[in-house]
Scaffold this active site. Structure first.
Site, PDB file in Angstrom:
ATOM      1  N   GLY A 193       0.824  -1.207   0.000  1.00  0.00           N
ATOM      2  CA  GLY A 193       0.000   0.000   0.000  1.00  0.00           C
ATOM      3  C   GLY A 193       0.855   1.252   0.000  1.00  0.00           C
ATOM      4  N   ASP A 194       0.183   2.399  -0.172  1.00  0.00           N
ATOM      5  CA  ASP A 194       0.848   3.711  -0.141  1.00  0.00           C
ATOM      6  C   ASP A 194       1.904   3.866  -1.234  1.00  0.00           C
ATOM      7  OD1 ASP A 194      -0.594   4.189   2.267  1.00  0.00           O
ATOM      8  OD2 ASP A 194       0.932   3.045   3.337  1.00  0.00           O
ATOM      9  N   LYS A 223      -0.561   5.486  -5.635  1.00  0.00           N
ATOM     10  CA  LYS A 223      -1.550   5.147  -6.669  1.00  0.00           C
ATOM     11  C   LYS A 223      -2.437   6.345  -7.007  1.00  0.00           C
ATOM     12  CE  LYS A 223      -3.126   1.785  -4.112  1.00  0.00           C
ATOM     13  NZ  LYS A 223      -2.094   1.693  -3.073  1.00  0.00           N
ATOM     14  N   GLY A 224      -2.739   7.165  -5.982  1.00  0.00           N
ATOM     15  CA  GLY A 224      -3.661   8.290  -6.190  1.00  0.00           C
ATOM     16  C   GLY A 224      -3.169   9.207  -7.296  1.00  0.00           C
ATOM     17  N   GLY A 279      -5.953   5.901   1.686  1.00  0.00           N
ATOM     18  CA  GLY A 279      -5.655   7.325   1.676  1.00  0.00           C
ATOM     19  C   GLY A 279      -4.874   7.656   0.420  1.00  0.00           C
ATOM     20  N   HIS A 280      -5.468   8.464  -0.448  1.00  0.00           N
ATOM     21  CA  HIS A 280      -4.792   8.836  -1.692  1.00  0.00           C
ATOM     22  C   HIS A 280      -4.623  10.350  -1.730  1.00  0.00           C
ATOM     23  CE1 HIS A 280      -6.306   5.017  -3.971  1.00  0.00           C
ATOM     24  NE2 HIS A 280      -5.343   4.778  -3.129  1.00  0.00           N
ATOM     25  N   GLN A 297      -5.043   0.078  -1.023  1.00  0.00           N
ATOM     26  CA  GLN A 297      -4.086  -0.780  -0.293  1.00  0.00           C
ATOM     27  C   GLN A 297      -3.077  -1.418  -1.267  1.00  0.00           C
ATOM     28  OE1 GLN A 297      -7.701  -1.501   0.685  1.00  0.00           O
ATOM     29  NE2 GLN A 297      -7.376   0.283   1.933  1.00  0.00           N
ATOM     30  N   THR A 308      -4.164   8.505   6.090  1.00  0.00           N
ATOM     31  CA  THR A 308      -5.375   8.228   6.859  1.00  0.00           C
ATOM     32  C   THR A 308      -5.143   8.371   8.352  1.00  0.00           C
ATOM     33  OG1 THR A 308      -6.109   6.727   5.132  1.00  0.00           O
ATOM     34  CG2 THR A 308      -7.156   6.463   7.268  1.00  0.00           C
ATOM     35  N   GLY A 340      -1.885   9.271   9.858  1.00  0.00           N
ATOM     36  CA  GLY A 340      -0.756  10.111  10.246  1.00  0.00           C
ATOM     37  C   GLY A 340       0.412   9.309  10.840  1.00  0.00           C
ATOM     38  N   GLY A 362       8.103  12.760  -8.752  1.00  0.00           N
ATOM     39  CA  GLY A 362       7.657  13.799  -7.820  1.00  0.00           C
ATOM     40  C   GLY A 362       6.151  13.731  -7.696  1.00  0.00           C
TER      41      GLY A 362
HETATM   42  P1  IMP Z   1      -7.624  -2.264   8.094  1.00  0.00           P
HETATM   43  O1  IMP Z   1      -7.721  -2.238   6.621  1.00  0.00           O
HETATM   44  O2  IMP Z   1      -7.963  -0.938   8.741  1.00  0.00           O
HETATM   45  O3  IMP Z   1      -8.369  -3.414   8.715  1.00  0.00           O
HETATM   46  O4  IMP Z   1      -6.074  -2.513   8.487  1.00  0.00           O
HETATM   47  C1  IMP Z   1      -5.425  -3.751   8.220  1.00  0.00           C
HETATM   48  C2  IMP Z   1      -3.980  -3.530   7.797  1.00  0.00           C
HETATM   49  O5  IMP Z   1      -3.956  -2.921   6.507  1.00  0.00           O
HETATM   50  C3  IMP Z   1      -3.194  -2.585   8.716  1.00  0.00           C
HETATM   51  O6  IMP Z   1      -1.841  -3.032   8.748  1.00  0.00           O
HETATM   52  C4  IMP Z   1      -3.270  -1.256   8.006  1.00  0.00           C
HETATM   53  O7  IMP Z   1      -2.190  -0.410   8.340  1.00  0.00           O
HETATM   54  C5  IMP Z   1      -3.202  -1.716   6.554  1.00  0.00           C
HETATM   55  N1  IMP Z   1      -3.831  -0.762   5.634  1.00  0.00           N
HETATM   56  C6  IMP Z   1      -5.147  -0.575   5.409  1.00  0.00           C
HETATM   57  N2  IMP Z   1      -5.349   0.357   4.475  1.00  0.00           N
HETATM   58  C7  IMP Z   1      -4.136   0.754   4.061  1.00  0.00           C
HETATM   59  C8  IMP Z   1      -3.682   1.679   3.071  1.00  0.00           C
HETATM   60  O8  IMP Z   1      -4.454   2.318   2.350  1.00  0.00           O
HETATM   61  N3  IMP Z   1      -2.332   1.791   2.940  1.00  0.00           N
HETATM   62  C9  IMP Z   1      -1.466   1.065   3.694  1.00  0.00           C
HETATM   63  N4  IMP Z   1      -1.838   0.205   4.608  1.00  0.00           N
HETATM   64  C10 IMP Z   1      -3.156   0.034   4.799  1.00  0.00           C
END
Ligand code: IMP
Length: 429
Positions: A12-13, A16-17, A40-41, A222, A298, A300, A413
């Site tokens: 994740g992160d 992608k946004g 969070g995008h 994700q 999402t 911080g 960037g």
């Molecule tokens: P949940 O999706 O809130 O149930 O979290 C489960 C796991 O997925 C945790 O380790 C979160 O930090 C991770 N996670 C959920 N959404 C994101 C995302 O958008 N980016 C990165 N990690 C995420």
């Protein structure tokens, strides 16, 4: 190639946004298919910054339709807040459609997410506390409330009464006071009224679009290793962020997908708990975090940072059948003299080239690194491959060779302009 899936190829992160925003310009439909406001995008357009959790980043293109697919779990309060906030910055948005089969996230889901995390103690997952897991649990248990019921006042009232009776008993077991039905219903009925015009049978809308040859982009949230099945279970989210999830979460079948692009950072990050073989819990990891401003959109939270893991990335290419890679945040690595990259793992004396499915094994693997030369200078002004330092080019070739997947786009960037498209043929054909 009118249908394109964009997925996160790591944890994740991966930015992608920004990519969806750049490519969304050509799309008639931009579709989220999994997760909810755990995502969070961030999209930066000139001096304007947008933070999306539920809306597809494609909502910024007024000519397109943004779809929240059937595979999502949607918090109505945060969706409406996001819509209002986005409209203040940019009044002219794309059309919004919400699947009548998507599930609704209620406050008891968020409460249970937190209570269950606390109960896990040192085995906590590190969830985003947005109620995502509990909402999917209700879906699987077949007691979830879907959008079609939510926007029908009589059915909404009846279903919420039934479900709240169960949830209040559960909250009681955790020592919590019960939620008041009337208060909850009144608040959520008002949200439902505002959302009613957007709710539709989006599966049919998308199937029609595919048949008509319209450009449809599926926007993953994700990342691959947070997938419920393909990820590092149990340290995963409760949905399917992999490419196959685009079919599961929208009603569009697999033969309708033309191209799948995986977004990966030039290094690796992870938020929350769970094994992370190339993590650098040291000064180098801290340096990546500071140079890359690696803090969650999402929550911080500071992200865990480490070197690029080509074992994981190769596996991700296979799981998602990636047509191409989108390599982001190359600019963040500027100034590192040496860049170790994991090419295999050692597990109990054996060399392996995949992530073992058992997290206990994954937690034990030792990455085998090759060390590549780093580069200096600000990459953000690069607009062609030839503008990049030769060490960056070697780093990219190394990624392509090991993953057997071509780099389709590079991001140097956060801004839309700071993008180098190498393979337009893998995007819209
Ligand atoms: P949940 O999706 O809130 O149930 O979290 C489960 C796991 O997925 C945790 O380790 C979160 O930090 C991770 N996670 C959920 N959404 C994101 C995302 O958008 N980016 C990165 N990690 C995420």
């Amino acid at each position: 190639m009118p249908t394109l899936v964009i997925v996160g190829a790591q944890w994740g992160d991966e930015a992608k946004g920004k990519i969806v925003d750049v490519l969304g310009d050509g799309a008639k439909f931009v579709v989220r298919f999994s997760g909810g406001n755990n995502a969070g995008h961030t999209v930066i357009v000139g001096d304007r910054e947008f933070k999306f959790h539920l809306l597809p980043a494609g909502i910024l293109h007024p000519g397109s339709t943004a779809v929240l697919g059937s595979g999502m779990v949607i918090c109505p309060r945060s969706l409406l807040e996001e819509l209002d906030r986005t409209r203040v910055i940019q009044p002219d948005l794309g059309t919004l459609r919400i699947s009548s089969s998507a599930h609704v996230v209620f406050p008891y889901h968020r409460m249970l997410d937190q209570l269950e995390e606390e109960a896990r103690g040192e085995n906590k997952i590190g969830t985003t506390a947005r109620g995502i897991g509990p909402a999917y649990e209700d879906k699987v248990a077949r007691i979830g409330i879907r959008m079609a019921e939510f926007v029908n006042p009589d059915r909404h009232r009846k279903r919420l009464q039934e479900v709240l009776a169960v949830k209040n008993r559960l909250l009681g077991l955790f020592g919590q006071d019960p939620l008041d039905f009337d208060e909850l219903y009144d608040e959520y009925a008002a949200y439902a009224e505002r959302l009613t015009p957007f709710v539709a049978d989006t599966d049919v809308i998308l199937q029609d679009a595919v048949e008509a040859g319209e450009r449809v982009m599926f926007e993953g949230a994700q990342g691959t290793f947070l997938d419920l099945d393909a990820g590092t279970y149990p340290y995963v989210t409760s949905s399917h962020p992999i490419a196959a999830g685009a079919c599961l979460g929208t009603g569009v079948g697999p033969r309708a997908i033309d191209s799948v692009l995986g977004v990966c950072k030039a290094y690796t990050t992870r938020v929350g708990s769970g094994p992370f073989p190339t993590e650098q819990d040291n000064a180098e990891g801290a340096r990546i975090r500071e140079q890359g401003k690696e803090y969650g959109t999402t929550t911080g939270r500071g992200r865990r940072c480490g070197w690029l893991d080509l074992v994981a990335l190769r596996q991700s290419c296979r799981t998602n059948t990636l047509s191409g890679l989108i390599v982001t945040r190359l600019d963040v690595l500027s100034g590192f003299e040496r860049l170790p990259v994991a090419v295999a793992y050692r597990l109990r004396g054996t060399t392996i080239h995949h992530l073992p499915a058992d997290v206990a094994d994954l937690a034990q693997v030792e990455p085998i690194y090759e060390v590549l030369d780093g580069w200096d200078g600000d990459l953000r002004s690069a607009r062609r491959l030839s503008d990049l330092p030769s060490a960056t080019l070697r780093y990219l070739e190394f990624i392509e060779d090991h993953t057997k997947t071509p780099a389709a786009i590079l991001s140097v960037g956060p801004d839309r302009e700071e993008t180098i498209v190498l393979r337009p043929d893998l995007i819209w054909g």
